[in-house]
Write an enzyme that holds these catalytic residues in place. Sequence first.
Site, mmCIF file in Angstrom:
data_model
loop_
_atom_site.group_PDB
_atom_site.id
_atom_site.type_symbol
_atom_site.label_atom_id
_atom_site.label_comp_id
_atom_site.label_asym_id
_atom_site.label_seq_id
_atom_site.Cartn_x
_atom_site.Cartn_y
_atom_site.Cartn_z
ATOM 1 N N ASP A 181 0.807 -1.224 0.000
ATOM 2 C CA ASP A 181 0.000 0.000 0.000
ATOM 3 C C ASP A 181 0.845 1.281 0.000
ATOM 4 O O ASP A 181 1.608 1.535 0.929
ATOM 5 C CB ASP A 181 -0.889 0.032 1.233
ATOM 6 C CG ASP A 181 -1.856 -1.134 1.289
ATOM 7 O OD1 ASP A 181 -3.056 -0.886 1.446
ATOM 8 O OD2 ASP A 181 -1.408 -2.297 1.189
ATOM 9 N N GLU A 207 -4.610 2.465 -3.101
ATOM 10 C CA GLU A 207 -5.857 2.979 -2.528
ATOM 11 C C GLU A 207 -5.638 4.071 -1.492
ATOM 12 O O GLU A 207 -6.573 4.776 -1.144
ATOM 13 C CB GLU A 207 -6.668 1.833 -1.923
ATOM 14 C CG GLU A 207 -6.106 1.265 -0.642
ATOM 15 C CD GLU A 207 -7.197 1.107 0.419
ATOM 16 O OE1 GLU A 207 -8.387 1.196 0.088
ATOM 17 O OE2 GLU A 207 -6.827 0.906 1.584
ATOM 18 N N ASN A 208 -4.405 4.231 -1.007
ATOM 19 C CA ASN A 208 -4.090 5.291 -0.048
ATOM 20 C C ASN A 208 -3.176 6.359 -0.638
ATOM 21 O O ASN A 208 -2.571 7.139 0.095
ATOM 22 C CB ASN A 208 -3.403 4.705 1.192
ATOM 23 C CG ASN A 208 -4.245 3.692 1.929
ATOM 24 O OD1 ASN A 208 -3.818 2.563 2.146
ATOM 25 N ND2 ASN A 208 -5.450 4.075 2.324
ATOM 26 N N ASN A 252 -10.709 -0.657 -0.007
ATOM 27 C CA ASN A 252 -11.925 -0.069 0.553
ATOM 28 C C ASN A 252 -11.963 1.455 0.476
ATOM 29 O O ASN A 252 -13.032 2.056 0.619
ATOM 30 C CB ASN A 252 -12.109 -0.518 2.008
ATOM 31 C CG ASN A 252 -10.935 -0.147 2.890
ATOM 32 O OD1 ASN A 252 -9.813 -0.606 2.658
ATOM 33 N ND2 ASN A 252 -11.169 0.662 3.902
ATOM 34 N N HIS A 253 -10.817 2.104 0.235
ATOM 35 C CA HIS A 253 -10.802 3.570 0.113
ATOM 36 C C HIS A 253 -10.891 4.035 -1.347
ATOM 37 O O HIS A 253 -10.652 5.214 -1.633
ATOM 38 C CB HIS A 253 -9.527 4.141 0.744
ATOM 39 C CG HIS A 253 -9.504 4.060 2.235
ATOM 40 N ND1 HIS A 253 -10.429 4.691 3.039
ATOM 41 C CD2 HIS A 253 -8.667 3.401 3.093
ATOM 42 C CE1 HIS A 253 -10.165 4.445 4.307
ATOM 43 N NE2 HIS A 253 -9.102 3.659 4.363
ATOM 44 N N HIS A 267 -7.412 -7.526 -0.654
ATOM 45 C CA HIS A 267 -7.363 -6.385 0.247
ATOM 46 C C HIS A 267 -8.301 -6.681 1.415
ATOM 47 O O HIS A 267 -9.516 -6.489 1.325
ATOM 48 C CB HIS A 267 -7.804 -5.128 -0.506
ATOM 49 C CG HIS A 267 -7.405 -3.853 0.168
ATOM 50 N ND1 HIS A 267 -6.132 -3.324 0.076
ATOM 51 C CD2 HIS A 267 -8.097 -3.008 0.952
ATOM 52 C CE1 HIS A 267 -6.062 -2.194 0.751
ATOM 53 N NE2 HIS A 267 -7.248 -1.981 1.302
ATOM 54 N N HIS A 317 -3.682 -4.068 2.730
ATOM 55 C CA HIS A 317 -4.613 -3.356 3.609
ATOM 56 C C HIS A 317 -4.098 -3.140 5.013
ATOM 57 O O HIS A 317 -4.327 -2.075 5.584
ATOM 58 C CB HIS A 317 -5.984 -4.050 3.676
ATOM 59 C CG HIS A 317 -6.955 -3.362 4.607
ATOM 60 N ND1 HIS A 317 -7.421 -2.085 4.375
ATOM 61 C CD2 HIS A 317 -7.535 -3.767 5.773
ATOM 62 C CE1 HIS A 317 -8.261 -1.750 5.337
ATOM 63 N NE2 HIS A 317 -8.333 -2.740 6.208
ATOM 64 N N HIS A 324 -0.962 -2.969 6.158
ATOM 65 C CA HIS A 324 0.230 -2.098 6.176
ATOM 66 C C HIS A 324 1.419 -2.660 6.956
ATOM 67 O O HIS A 324 2.391 -1.932 7.173
ATOM 68 C CB HIS A 324 -0.114 -0.714 6.729
ATOM 69 C CG HIS A 324 -1.003 0.099 5.836
ATOM 70 N ND1 HIS A 324 -1.046 1.484 5.879
ATOM 71 C CD2 HIS A 324 -1.880 -0.259 4.873
ATOM 72 C CE1 HIS A 324 -1.916 1.926 4.987
ATOM 73 N NE2 HIS A 324 -2.437 0.875 4.367
#
Length: 261
Positions: free
Chosen positions: A8, A39-40, A67-68, A151, A176, A178
Amino acid sequence: MRILMIGDVVGRPGRRAVREVLPALLQEHRPDLVIANGENAAGGNGITPDTAGELFASGIDLLTMGNHVWDKREALTLLEQEERIVRPANYPPGTPGRGYTLYPVREDLKVGVINLSGRIFLPPLDCPFRLGQELAAELRRETRVIVVDFHAEATSEKVALGRYLDGQVSAVVGTHTHIQTADARVLPGGTAYITDVGMTGPRDSVLGVKTEIILHRFLTQLPVRFEIADGVVQLEAVLLDIDPATGRAMGIQRLQHSGTP
């Protein structure tokens, strides 16, 4: 063939880590394909055209999400237009974007990439197990090399999906949480597996966020606004060696590299 999967990418520090560290990894390992979870990438939550473009310009070929994925409004249009971004396939039908892709590595070889989201402690999407199996069977008509980014939050769910898809895909790599896990291995059926690839972003942080903010949250239970930490950056990834003829993984290696302060 060789695939580099980057954990991530968190905010500006994560993008800087990719920019600073990835060139040396490309020169040393010479991967045929570079995938990263993005996603981040935009401020710690979501993705935008500018942040995606920066990552592609730094040497990443494909971005997976999580999810983000919808946290930035621009993503609704971006995912419709940008074929190099894959969001979780188990979102409902009609959701913008695509949940899997076939990426042409060379004229005679394509790599299938599937993105799935877990359901434990995350939104209750469609079953990643059944859908993952269906998509793997569909992609095997085109290629034997298939990588799944799962994820998910719960380690049990990740391990279970790895076992469920063992022998059907080349790799199941978790994202997800991290934190890079120490369980990288090739499963009996020939699928490379790791519970979490790790994080690319600020090393001295709590999952990418400033430590003092997270400590305040735990100590007081009051709501806080997350801010991405700064300082030394890190890039965490796994290197996958795969037989393109069979799709079986021959090895999986964890990578951890730091950039400049």
